[in-house]
Motif scaffolding. Structure first.
Motif, PDB file in Angstrom:
ATOM      1  N   HIS A  56      -1.243  -4.498   6.100  1.00  0.00           N
ATOM      2  CA  HIS A  56      -1.366  -5.788   5.421  1.00  0.00           C
ATOM      3  C   HIS A  56      -2.106  -6.804   6.288  1.00  0.00           C
ATOM      4  N   ARG A  57      -1.956  -6.711   7.590  1.00  0.00           N
ATOM      5  CA  ARG A  57      -2.749  -7.583   8.469  1.00  0.00           C
ATOM      6  C   ARG A  57      -4.241  -7.327   8.255  1.00  0.00           C
ATOM      7  N   LEU A  58      -4.618  -6.074   8.189  1.00  0.00           N
ATOM      8  CA  LEU A  58      -6.031  -5.745   7.969  1.00  0.00           C
ATOM      9  C   LEU A  58      -6.526  -6.290   6.632  1.00  0.00           C
ATOM     10  N   ILE A  59      -5.708  -6.167   5.603  1.00  0.00           N
ATOM     11  CA  ILE A  59      -6.104  -6.657   4.280  1.00  0.00           C
ATOM     12  C   ILE A  59      -6.303  -8.172   4.320  1.00  0.00           C
ATOM     13  N   ALA A  60      -5.389  -8.885   4.982  1.00  0.00           N
ATOM     14  CA  ALA A  60      -5.518 -10.336   5.082  1.00  0.00           C
ATOM     15  C   ALA A  60      -6.744 -10.720   5.908  1.00  0.00           C
ATOM     16  N   LEU A  61      -6.976 -10.016   6.994  1.00  0.00           N
ATOM     17  CA  LEU A  61      -8.111 -10.333   7.865  1.00  0.00           C
ATOM     18  C   LEU A  61      -9.446 -10.022   7.197  1.00  0.00           C
ATOM     19  N   ALA A  62      -9.452  -9.050   6.283  1.00  0.00           N
ATOM     20  CA  ALA A  62     -10.704  -8.643   5.629  1.00  0.00           C
ATOM     21  C   ALA A  62     -11.181  -9.663   4.603  1.00  0.00           C
ATOM     22  N   GLU A  63     -10.281 -10.530   4.121  1.00  0.00           N
ATOM     23  CA  GLU A  63     -10.653 -11.444   3.037  1.00  0.00           C
ATOM     24  C   GLU A  63     -11.844 -12.332   3.388  1.00  0.00           C
ATOM     25  N   PRO A  64     -11.839 -13.057   4.521  1.00  0.00           N
ATOM     26  CA  PRO A  64     -12.996 -13.925   4.799  1.00  0.00           C
ATOM     27  C   PRO A  64     -14.286 -13.164   5.072  1.00  0.00           C
ATOM     28  N   TYR A  65     -14.200 -11.861   5.351  1.00  0.00           N
ATOM     29  CA  TYR A  65     -15.400 -11.040   5.572  1.00  0.00           C
ATOM     30  C   TYR A  65     -15.965 -10.488   4.259  1.00  0.00           C
ATOM     31  N   GLY A  66     -15.246 -10.697   3.152  1.00  0.00           N
ATOM     32  CA  GLY A  66     -15.728 -10.234   1.857  1.00  0.00           C
ATOM     33  C   GLY A  66     -15.557  -8.755   1.605  1.00  0.00           C
ATOM     34  N   VAL A  67     -14.690  -8.089   2.378  1.00  0.00           N
ATOM     35  CA  VAL A  67     -14.530  -6.635   2.234  1.00  0.00           C
ATOM     36  C   VAL A  67     -13.081  -6.267   1.926  1.00  0.00           C
ATOM     37  N   ASP A 115      -1.070 -11.831  11.851  1.00  0.00           N
ATOM     38  CA  ASP A 115       0.380 -11.631  11.787  1.00  0.00           C
ATOM     39  C   ASP A 115       1.072 -12.797  11.088  1.00  0.00           C
ATOM     40  N   ARG A 116       0.768 -14.001  11.528  1.00  0.00           N
ATOM     41  CA  ARG A 116       1.400 -15.174  10.919  1.00  0.00           C
ATOM     42  C   ARG A 116       0.973 -15.312   9.461  1.00  0.00           C
ATOM     43  N   ARG A 117      -0.290 -15.010   9.165  1.00  0.00           N
ATOM     44  CA  ARG A 117      -0.786 -15.115   7.800  1.00  0.00           C
ATOM     45  C   ARG A 117      -0.003 -14.190   6.867  1.00  0.00           C
ATOM     46  N   VAL A 118       0.225 -12.957   7.286  1.00  0.00           N
ATOM     47  CA  VAL A 118       0.966 -12.008   6.450  1.00  0.00           C
ATOM     48  C   VAL A 118       2.401 -12.478   6.248  1.00  0.00           C
ATOM     49  N   VAL A 175       0.813  -1.214   0.000  1.00  0.00           N
ATOM     50  CA  VAL A 175       0.000   0.000   0.000  1.00  0.00           C
ATOM     51  C   VAL A 175       0.846   1.263   0.000  1.00  0.00           C
ATOM     52  N   VAL A 176       2.124   1.172   0.346  1.00  0.00           N
ATOM     53  CA  VAL A 176       2.977   2.354   0.306  1.00  0.00           C
ATOM     54  C   VAL A 176       3.693   2.484  -1.034  1.00  0.00           C
ATOM     55  N   CYS A 177       3.301   1.675  -2.009  1.00  0.00           N
ATOM     56  CA  CYS A 177       3.838   1.787  -3.372  1.00  0.00           C
ATOM     57  C   CYS A 177       2.836   2.552  -4.230  1.00  0.00           C
ATOM     58  N   PRO A 178       3.228   3.683  -4.822  1.00  0.00           N
ATOM     59  CA  PRO A 178       2.262   4.458  -5.612  1.00  0.00           C
ATOM     60  C   PRO A 178       1.738   3.689  -6.813  1.00  0.00           C
ATOM     61  N   TRP A 179       2.574   2.829  -7.382  1.00  0.00           N
ATOM     62  CA  TRP A 179       2.133   2.064  -8.549  1.00  0.00           C
ATOM     63  C   TRP A 179       1.059   1.056  -8.184  1.00  0.00           C
ATOM     64  N   ALA A 180       0.968   0.690  -6.906  1.00  0.00           N
ATOM     65  CA  ALA A 180      -0.094  -0.226  -6.481  1.00  0.00           C
ATOM     66  C   ALA A 180      -1.465   0.422  -6.658  1.00  0.00           C
ATOM     67  N   TYR A 181      -1.579   1.706  -6.305  1.00  0.00           N
ATOM     68  CA  TYR A 181      -2.863   2.406  -6.449  1.00  0.00           C
ATOM     69  C   TYR A 181      -3.195   2.598  -7.927  1.00  0.00           C
ATOM     70  N   ILE A 182      -2.186   2.987  -8.698  1.00  0.00           N
ATOM     71  CA  ILE A 182      -2.382   3.125 -10.142  1.00  0.00           C
ATOM     72  C   ILE A 182      -2.760   1.771 -10.748  1.00  0.00           C
ATOM     73  N   GLY A 183      -2.059   0.727 -10.317  1.00  0.00           N
ATOM     74  CA  GLY A 183      -2.348  -0.603 -10.813  1.00  0.00           C
ATOM     75  C   GLY A 183      -3.745  -1.076 -10.444  1.00  0.00           C
ATOM     76  N   LYS A 184      -4.221  -0.685  -9.275  1.00  0.00           N
ATOM     77  CA  LYS A 184      -5.578  -1.069  -8.863  1.00  0.00           C
ATOM     78  C   LYS A 184      -6.614  -0.462  -9.813  1.00  0.00           C
ATOM     79  N   ARG A 185      -6.457   0.800 -10.150  1.00  0.00           N
ATOM     80  CA  ARG A 185      -7.387   1.429 -11.090  1.00  0.00           C
ATOM     81  C   ARG A 185      -7.337   0.749 -12.458  1.00  0.00           C
ATOM     82  N   ARG A 186      -6.148   0.422 -12.903  1.00  0.00           N
ATOM     83  CA  ARG A 186      -6.013  -0.233 -14.208  1.00  0.00           C
ATOM     84  C   ARG A 186      -6.584  -1.650 -14.170  1.00  0.00           C
ATOM     85  N   MET A 187      -6.392  -2.341 -13.066  1.00  0.00           N
ATOM     86  CA  MET A 187      -6.981  -3.667 -12.919  1.00  0.00           C
ATOM     87  C   MET A 187      -8.508  -3.590 -12.957  1.00  0.00           C
TER      88      MET A 187
END
Length: 310
Positions: free
Chosen positions: A99-110, A156-159, A3-15
């Motif tokens: 990244h922990r939040l992103i991993a934890l959000a997956e099973p919640y569908g968000v 933590d372990r998941r990430v 998330v601290v990579c600017p190309w990630a945000y640009i890449g998200k829009r392109r995806m």
């Protein structure tokens, strides 16, 4: 992606544009760290950029451009992708908790909503996403369970496992799109992403323990025995008598100079499997490194006689 990579945000829009007309495509976000040494608490980015080492790293990322010129280029491209109106990080922030939040959000569908909120906070709002209080405010509306989970060690372990898996796969940049066994590096144009996804084959579904073993083996081949051992921990706990798991762990202990553990594991192993040439040879090398030359010699001879070079 990080998330601290600017190309990630640009890449998200392109995806998002690329998959708009591709039915059945599911996007799952996995971690990558471009700056694992970023401090907690964060430091102002302007201060971090005054470090000559940071300047050298930024020049390596953008050949032919000054760091300031590269930031202007990325800001221009971000604006073309509809990101703004303001643009630019304010903090050199450690992204592990994000990244922990992103991993934890997956099973919640968000997960996608959490990724969007974090990217916007860092790149448009100038928020310090290494601060848990800030993270709680950023994701609270889209992931109400997140703030409480963040105060535990959940995710933590998941990430850490996912980061090691990415390294084992050969991921070297953010963002990288993985589909099946193929990878597409960088924030590519939507049409390139769409073509890549359209040509992707269905991934082979392997048991989780088989995949974990493969990633651990890959890390050992990449000379990261500690990473291999971290991935092997669950396998050692659940399949600790499996021949392949035991031998791979012994290799990793040997490669990481944990010679007592390697010796104990290999002595037990060769007692049970006296016909294993490689195990004899590795035990011999282990004993050599421990200066137990007389004990090493018969194992080295056995390994050589059975066809394993020493």
């Amino acid at each position: 992606m990080d998330v601290v990579c600017p190309w990630a945000y640009i890449g998200k829009r392109r995806m998002e544009r690329a998959v708009a007309d591709l039915p059945g495509v599911e996007v799952v976000w996995r971690p990558y760290r471009i700056d694992p040494a970023a401090p907690v608490p964060a430091e102002p980015l302007a201060e971090a950029l005054r470090d000559p080492m940071a300047d050298d790293l930024l020049r390596a990322c953008s050949p032919g451009l000054t760091p300031a010129g590269n930031r202007e280029r990325v800001a221009r491209i971000a604006a073309e992708e509809g990101l703004g109106p303001t643009w630019g990080a304010a903090w050199r922030a450690n992204s592990h908790d994000a990244h922990r939040l992103i991993a934890l959000a997956e099973p919640y569908g968000v997960q996608d909503a959490v990724v969007e909120a974090l990217l916007k906070a860092h790149w448009i709002d100038g928020a310090d996403i290494s601060d848990r209080a800030v993270l709680a405010r950023v994701v609270g509306d889209v992931f109400p369970e997140g703030p409480a989970l963040l105060e535990t060690d959940a995710g933590d372990r998941r990430v850490r496992d996912l980061l090691l898996e990415g390294k084992a796969r050969g991921i070297r940049t953010s963002p990288t799109i993985v589909a099946g066994e193929r990878a597409l590096a960088g924030a590519q144009p939507p049409e390139v992403i769409a073509d890549f996804l359209a040509d992707a084959e269905e991934p082979r579904e392997l048991p989780e323990e088989v995949s974990r073993y493969r990633w651990a083996e890959s890390l050992l081949d990449q000379r990261d025995p500690l990473g291999a051992l971290e991935l092997l921990q669950p396998l050692l706990a659940e399949h600790g008598r499996d021949r392949a798991v035991r031998l791979l762990a012994a290799r990793a202990w040997y490669a990481s100079a944990q010679l007592r553990k390697a010796r104990a594991a290999l002595e037990e192993f060769v007692a049970e499997h006296p016909d294993d040439a490689y195990a004899h040879a590795l035990l011999g090398r282990t004993l050599q490194r421990m200066s137990e030359h007389e004990l090493a010699e018969p194992h080295l001879r056995l390994g050589s006689a059975m066809g394993t070079p020493v």
